[in-house]
Design a protein around this motif. Structure first.
Motif, PDB file in Angstrom:
ATOM      1  N   ARG A  48     -10.215  -5.595  -1.581  1.00  9.11           N
ATOM      2  CA  ARG A  48     -10.853  -4.619  -0.700  1.00  9.11           C
ATOM      3  C   ARG A  48      -9.941  -4.221   0.457  1.00  9.11           C
ATOM      4  N   GLU A  49      -9.186  -5.198   0.914  1.00  5.65           N
ATOM      5  CA  GLU A  49      -8.286  -4.957   2.040  1.00  5.65           C
ATOM      6  C   GLU A  49      -7.228  -3.904   1.666  1.00  5.65           C
ATOM      7  N   LEU A  50      -6.739  -4.002   0.439  1.00  4.35           N
ATOM      8  CA  LEU A  50      -5.720  -3.065  -0.039  1.00  4.35           C
ATOM      9  C   LEU A  50      -6.259  -1.631  -0.068  1.00  4.35           C
ATOM     10  N   VAL A  51      -7.539  -1.478  -0.408  1.00  6.69           N
ATOM     11  CA  VAL A  51      -8.136  -0.142  -0.536  1.00  6.69           C
ATOM     12  C   VAL A  51      -7.993   0.650   0.765  1.00  6.69           C
ATOM     13  N   GLY A  52      -8.349   0.028   1.875  1.00  4.74           N
ATOM     14  CA  GLY A  52      -8.268   0.700   3.177  1.00  4.74           C
ATOM     15  C   GLY A  52      -6.842   1.125   3.488  1.00  4.74           C
ATOM     16  N   LYS A  53      -5.917   0.229   3.203  1.00 10.54           N
ATOM     17  CA  LYS A  53      -4.505   0.522   3.509  1.00 10.54           C
ATOM     18  C   LYS A  53      -3.989   1.671   2.644  1.00 10.54           C
ATOM     19  N   VAL A  54      -4.360   1.676   1.355  1.00  6.83           N
ATOM     20  CA  VAL A  54      -3.899   2.743   0.451  1.00  6.83           C
ATOM     21  C   VAL A  54      -4.495   4.083   0.887  1.00  6.83           C
ATOM     22  N   GLN A  55      -5.780   4.062   1.260  1.00  6.17           N
ATOM     23  CA  GLN A  55      -6.416   5.317   1.690  1.00  6.17           C
ATOM     24  C   GLN A  55      -5.694   5.902   2.906  1.00  6.17           C
ATOM     25  N   GLU A  69      -2.588   5.425   3.796  1.00  5.70           N
ATOM     26  CA  GLU A  69      -1.257   5.911   3.374  1.00  5.70           C
ATOM     27  C   GLU A  69      -1.384   7.267   2.671  1.00  5.70           C
ATOM     28  N   LEU A  70      -2.415   7.395   1.843  1.00  2.00           N
ATOM     29  CA  LEU A  70      -2.589   8.656   1.105  1.00  2.00           C
ATOM     30  C   LEU A  70      -2.822   9.815   2.074  1.00  2.00           C
ATOM     31  N   THR A  71      -3.719   9.588   3.031  1.00  2.00           N
ATOM     32  CA  THR A  71      -4.060  10.645   3.990  1.00  2.00           C
ATOM     33  C   THR A  71      -2.808  11.121   4.720  1.00  2.00           C
ATOM     34  N   GLU A  72      -1.997  10.181   5.135  1.00  4.83           N
ATOM     35  CA  GLU A  72      -0.794  10.542   5.894  1.00  4.83           C
ATOM     36  C   GLU A  72       0.225  11.258   5.003  1.00  4.83           C
ATOM     37  N   ARG A  73       0.392  10.782   3.789  1.00 11.65           N
ATOM     38  CA  ARG A  73       1.456  11.299   2.916  1.00 11.65           C
ATOM     39  C   ARG A  73       1.124  12.672   2.321  1.00 11.65           C
ATOM     40  N   ILE A  74      -0.145  12.910   2.011  1.00  6.32           N
ATOM     41  CA  ILE A  74      -0.528  14.188   1.385  1.00  6.32           C
ATOM     42  C   ILE A  74      -0.089  15.362   2.253  1.00  6.32           C
ATOM     43  N   GLU A  75      -0.260  15.208   3.555  1.00  2.07           N
ATOM     44  CA  GLU A  75       0.056  16.289   4.499  1.00  2.07           C
ATOM     45  C   GLU A  75       1.498  16.770   4.374  1.00  2.07           C
ATOM     46  N   LYS A  76       2.380  15.869   3.979  1.00  6.15           N
ATOM     47  CA  LYS A  76       3.811  16.218   3.959  1.00  6.15           C
ATOM     48  C   LYS A  76       4.258  16.852   2.640  1.00  6.15           C
ATOM     49  N   LEU A  77       3.354  16.944   1.679  1.00  6.68           N
ATOM     50  CA  LEU A  77       3.788  17.395   0.350  1.00  6.68           C
ATOM     51  C   LEU A  77       3.755  18.919   0.205  1.00  6.68           C
ATOM     52  N   SER A  78       4.771  19.449  -0.488  1.00  6.32           N
ATOM     53  CA  SER A  78       4.797  20.905  -0.682  1.00  6.32           C
ATOM     54  C   SER A  78       3.703  21.343  -1.660  1.00  6.32           C
ATOM     55  N   ARG A  79       3.307  20.463  -2.555  1.00  5.58           N
ATOM     56  CA  ARG A  79       2.262  20.824  -3.519  1.00  5.58           C
ATOM     57  C   ARG A  79       0.923  20.206  -3.124  1.00  5.58           C
ATOM     58  N   LYS A  80       0.657  20.238  -1.818  1.00  2.00           N
ATOM     59  CA  LYS A  80      -0.525  19.594  -1.250  1.00  2.00           C
ATOM     60  C   LYS A  80      -1.847  20.017  -1.932  1.00  2.00           C
ATOM     61  N   GLU A  81      -1.996  21.330  -2.197  1.00  2.00           N
ATOM     62  CA  GLU A  81      -3.274  21.801  -2.769  1.00  2.00           C
ATOM     63  C   GLU A  81      -3.498  21.219  -4.170  1.00  2.00           C
ATOM     64  N   ILE A  82      -2.420  21.217  -4.950  1.00  2.00           N
ATOM     65  CA  ILE A  82      -2.534  20.664  -6.312  1.00  2.00           C
ATOM     66  C   ILE A  82      -2.922  19.190  -6.233  1.00  2.00           C
ATOM     67  N   VAL A  83      -2.246  18.469  -5.337  1.00  2.00           N
ATOM     68  CA  VAL A  83      -2.488  17.028  -5.192  1.00  2.00           C
ATOM     69  C   VAL A  83      -3.937  16.778  -4.780  1.00  2.00           C
ATOM     70  N   GLN A  84      -4.391  17.537  -3.786  1.00  8.85           N
ATOM     71  CA  GLN A  84      -5.770  17.329  -3.319  1.00  8.85           C
ATOM     72  C   GLN A  84      -6.772  17.578  -4.440  1.00  8.85           C
ATOM     73  N   ALA A 109       0.820  -1.219   0.000  1.00 10.51           N
ATOM     74  CA  ALA A 109       0.000   0.000   0.000  1.00 10.51           C
ATOM     75  C   ALA A 109       0.853   1.269   0.000  1.00 10.51           C
ATOM     76  N   ALA A 110       1.960   1.266   0.727  1.00 10.83           N
ATOM     77  CA  ALA A 110       2.799   2.477   0.820  1.00 10.83           C
ATOM     78  C   ALA A 110       3.371   2.836  -0.546  1.00 10.83           C
ATOM     79  N   PHE A 111       3.787   1.829  -1.305  1.00 13.38           N
ATOM     80  CA  PHE A 111       4.355   2.086  -2.637  1.00 13.38           C
ATOM     81  C   PHE A 111       3.263   2.627  -3.568  1.00 13.38           C
ATOM     82  N   ILE A 112       2.092   2.021  -3.462  1.00 13.13           N
ATOM     83  CA  ILE A 112       0.984   2.459  -4.337  1.00 13.13           C
ATOM     84  C   ILE A 112       0.639   3.923  -4.060  1.00 13.13           C
TER      85      ILE A 112
END
Ligand SMILES: NC(=O)c1ccc[n+]([C@@H]2O[C@H](COP(=O)([O-])OP(=O)(O)OC[C@H]3O[C@@H](n4cnc5c(N)ncnc54)[C@H](O)[C@@H]3O)[C@@H](O)[C@H]2O)c1
Ligand SMILES: N[C@H](CO)Cc1c[nH]c[nH+]1
Ligand SMILES: [Zn+2]
Length: 430
Positions: free
Chosen positions: A271-278, A280-295, A245-248
């Protein structure tokens, strides 16, 4: 990111992602047309006018001197130049495999038929210089042209407020391009297509750019050739329960950060992978400098699509025809056989998409928005042309003369038939 479970939602999503980059808008089309016509008529004068207006840059010449290239390149760090060299080496190595050679064959009657390969004489490369300036795109556009044997490469890059990205100039210097012009937008495309007092016209224009650049390229097509119009970046990851999930999540975000219109999609049977990817995404987006574009891009053009099985998974892949496809399943090397449409395919968990953006070797200029159904990555083959070779012997002529005469007769083209008949008479056959 929306989750798509049924066919109706899937169809709606396809429409949304297709619509996102097909239309330039009437203003862009009109303005680009006016700029092109003006440059065609007034040459340098119009180029300078629009450069002044849109880039706020005025100079006594828009030709960039070697000293200026050196000066900007000199501002870049050793670590960047080392990374650049590594990328150049691998991109060259990959593209050298694409070289096509002329070929011919002789049949039993001594007739020689073949195909002559020649490089384009002169190519124009557009390098964007507004919001996004990518030195990697300089390498991806210039190296295949050089390997094809293109003799003259003119490169246009805008200097907004008189400045240019030093990393772009270091890439220009590293690949050895010396003909550089500090101009951008539709005026640069028109200058390369029609020529001005300063710029000699080219045979083909390649390189990405904003809507004005893309619209202008479409408008000059026919006067010159152009490459594919690469739209906003895309990634689709096809994954099963074995994927990490982290790589995805990391790879989905890598393309989402390019552009508000970028599209990142996960197609999965798990289905199990979906929860894990979600998560990971939530945690990782916060750290990005281009967060608004990504969102923005994930909310509007991102999706997790559920597939019942591997067959449905690759049916979706082939319909979407993504620019980048990552396969993270139990057997990616087996599953790649199911892929019909994709710009570039990345197999397994170590083939992260950004490797392909910079240093793996294959080109990162790829078809987007479903055009992988019929377009290919930019390559050496985009900088050559083919000429057919026909060399008949008398025996070969005699063998097909009657067939040609008959065909000409049925098409009602007497002069065609006579071109054969005159030779038959010379041979004493009529
Ligand atoms: N697909 C790829 O591989 C790839 C790589 C790099 C960049 N890109 C894309 O290229 C684009 C780069 O756009 P950019 O704007 O940063 O640089 P750009 O160089 O494409 O555009 C800047 C030029 O646009 C013209 N312009 C700006 N506003 C104008 C107006 N109102 N009217 C007429 N002309 C105007 C100006 O002449 C200016 O020189 C982005 O969309 C990016 O996503 C794609
Ligand atoms: N992923 C882009 C093409 O879709 C290319 C690029 C350049 N720099 C980083 N990425
Ligand atoms: Zn990228």
């Amino acid at each position: 990111m929306r989750i798509i479970e049924d066919d109706r939602d899937y169809r709606e999503f396809i429409k949304i992602i297709r619509d996102r980059s097909e239309d330039f808008g009437i203003d862009v089309l009109e303005d680009s047309k006016i700029i092109i016509e003006h440059v065609k008529k007034s040459g340098d004068f119009a180029v300078e006018l629009y450069t002044n207006r849109y880039d706020r840059f005025q100079n006594n010449t828009f030709k960039v001197s070697q000293e200026t290239i050196e000066e900007y390149a000199g501002k870049t760090e050793r670590s960047f130049l080392d990374a650049l060299s590594k990328s150049i080496e691998r991109i060259r190595h990959f593209h050298e495999k694409q070289v096509e050679r002329s070929w011919k064959f002789k049949d039993a009657l001594g007739v020689e038929l073949g195909q002559i390969i020649r490089p384009l004489e002169r190519v124009g490369v557009y390098v964007p210089g507004g919001k996004a300036a990518y030195p990697s795109s300089v390498l991806m556009n210039v190296i295949p042209a050089q390997i094809a044997g293109v003799k003259e490469i003119a490169l246009c890059v805008p200097f907004p407020d008189g400045q240019v990205n030093p990393y772009v100039m270091a890439a220009v210097k590293a690949v050895g391009v010396t003909e550089v012009y500090a101009i951008g937008g539709a005026q640069a495309i028109a200058a390369m297509a029609y020529g001005t007092q300063t710029i000699k016209k080219v045979d083909k224009i390649v390189g990405p750019g904003n809507a004005y650049v893309a619209a202008a390229k479409k408008m000059v097509f026919g006067t010159v050739d152009i490459d594919i119009i690469a739209g906003p970046s895309e990634i689709l990851i096809a994954a099963d329960e074995t994927a990490e999930a982290a790589f995805i999540a990391a790879d989905l975000l890598s393309q989402a950060e390019h552009d508000e219109n970028a599209s990142s999609i996960l197609v999965t049977t798990s289905r199990e992978l979906v929860g894990k990817v979600q998560a990971e995404l939530t945690e990782r987006i916060e750290k990005l400098s281009r967060k608004e574009i990504v969102q923005h891009s994930l909310e509007n053009y991102g999706a997790i699509i559920m597939a019942a099985d591997t067959t449905e998974m690759f049916d979706r892949v082939n319909e979407i025809a993504p620019e980048h496809l990552e396969i993270m399943t139990k057997a990616p090397e087996r599953d790649v056989e199911l892929v019909k449409n994709a710009g570039a395919v990345f197999l397994g968990k170590w083939s992260a998409e950004p490797l392909g953006d910079y240093s793996a070797g294959p080109n990162h200029v790829l078809p987007t928005n479903g055009t992988a159904r019929f377009f290919s990555p930019l390559g050496v083959y985009d900088f050559i042309k083919r000429t057919s070779l026909i060399n008949f012997t008398e025996a070969g002529f005699k063998d097909i003369a009657s067939a040609v005469e008959a065909m000409a007769g049925y098409e009602g083209l007497d002069a065609h038939a006579e071109s054969v008949a005159v030779r038959k008479r010379a041979l004493g056959e009529i």
